[in-house]
Enzyme design. Sequence first.
Site, short mmCIF file in Angstrom:
data_model
loop_
_atom_site.label_atom_id
_atom_site.label_comp_id
_atom_site.label_asym_id
_atom_site.label_seq_id
_atom_site.Cartn_x
_atom_site.Cartn_y
_atom_site.Cartn_z
N SER A 14 14.06 -58.09 -0.76
CA SER A 14 15.01 -59.14 -1.06
C SER A 14 16.38 -59.22 -1.02
CB SER A 14 13.98 -60.16 -2.08
OG SER A 14 14.18 -59.42 -3.27
N ASP A 187 25.52 -61.88 -11.80
CA ASP A 187 25.04 -63.12 -12.43
C ASP A 187 23.94 -63.37 -13.36
OD1 ASP A 187 23.29 -62.57 -10.38
OD2 ASP A 187 23.41 -64.13 -9.13
N HIS A 190 21.56 -60.20 -9.79
CA HIS A 190 21.97 -59.55 -8.82
C HIS A 190 22.83 -58.27 -9.16
CE1 HIS A 190 20.62 -63.43 -6.81
NE2 HIS A 190 20.02 -62.37 -5.98
#
Length: 256
Positions: A14, A187, A190
């Site tokens: 992902s 963040d 990530h």
Amino acid sequence: MVGPERPQFVLFGSSIVQISYSNGGWGAILSDIYSRKADVLLRGYYGWNSRRAIQVLDQVFPKDATVQPTLVIVYFGGNDSMGPHSSGLGPHVPLPEYIENMRKIATHLKSLSENIRIIFLSCPPVDEARVRENTSLYFSELVRTNELCRLYSEACIELCKEMNLKVVDLWTALQKREDWLTACFTDGIHLAEEGSKIVVEEILKVLKEADWTPSLHWKSMPNEFPEDSPYDLVLADGKTTINPSEWTYHRQIQWD
């Protein structure tokens, strides 16, 4: 494709895979380490879960491909582990289904070649406070907790033990660093450069310790075009040249 043909290392997953060339990411670091040894190919998809991954396995990894990957590093779990949305929409995948989806991914990859090598990355932790702070009003509430990440991480690790797969326990590895909450993320979800360095260190540890023939650890793999050349830089004696094919002095970290 360009030649000579190199081993292919595919990163499949992902957003942690898709953006692994950003912010000093782990994909970029691996590409540098293996720059004359293997081609590192990115197959990352922002927002995807394991359910979407199994829908495209035959397209991303076709069984009739002329060249099959030497190594596939797989990461799904962060989006699967999000809490379910009341509408039934969204990335959440129940834990039993997540386990079976990851099993299907591993089974498909194993079927591609007798010599393929596989490493799974388990679900990393999250900085819950920063996730809440950074949530956009554009989205419905995002439920991401460290406890959910732990459950999916442990499930991935147990599956890998069952299927005799190599696995990196990211949930534990990142939290070994005391300042992981502030240092490892951009963040809260990530990976920042410091978090990516940990991922690379753990992957290289697996590759170094794996009883694979041939070894896929970077120090054990041959360089492309390693031969001496009269066109290399001339030494101070003015008579001989020095072969630069193994030089790594440009790297801030001398990886093991």
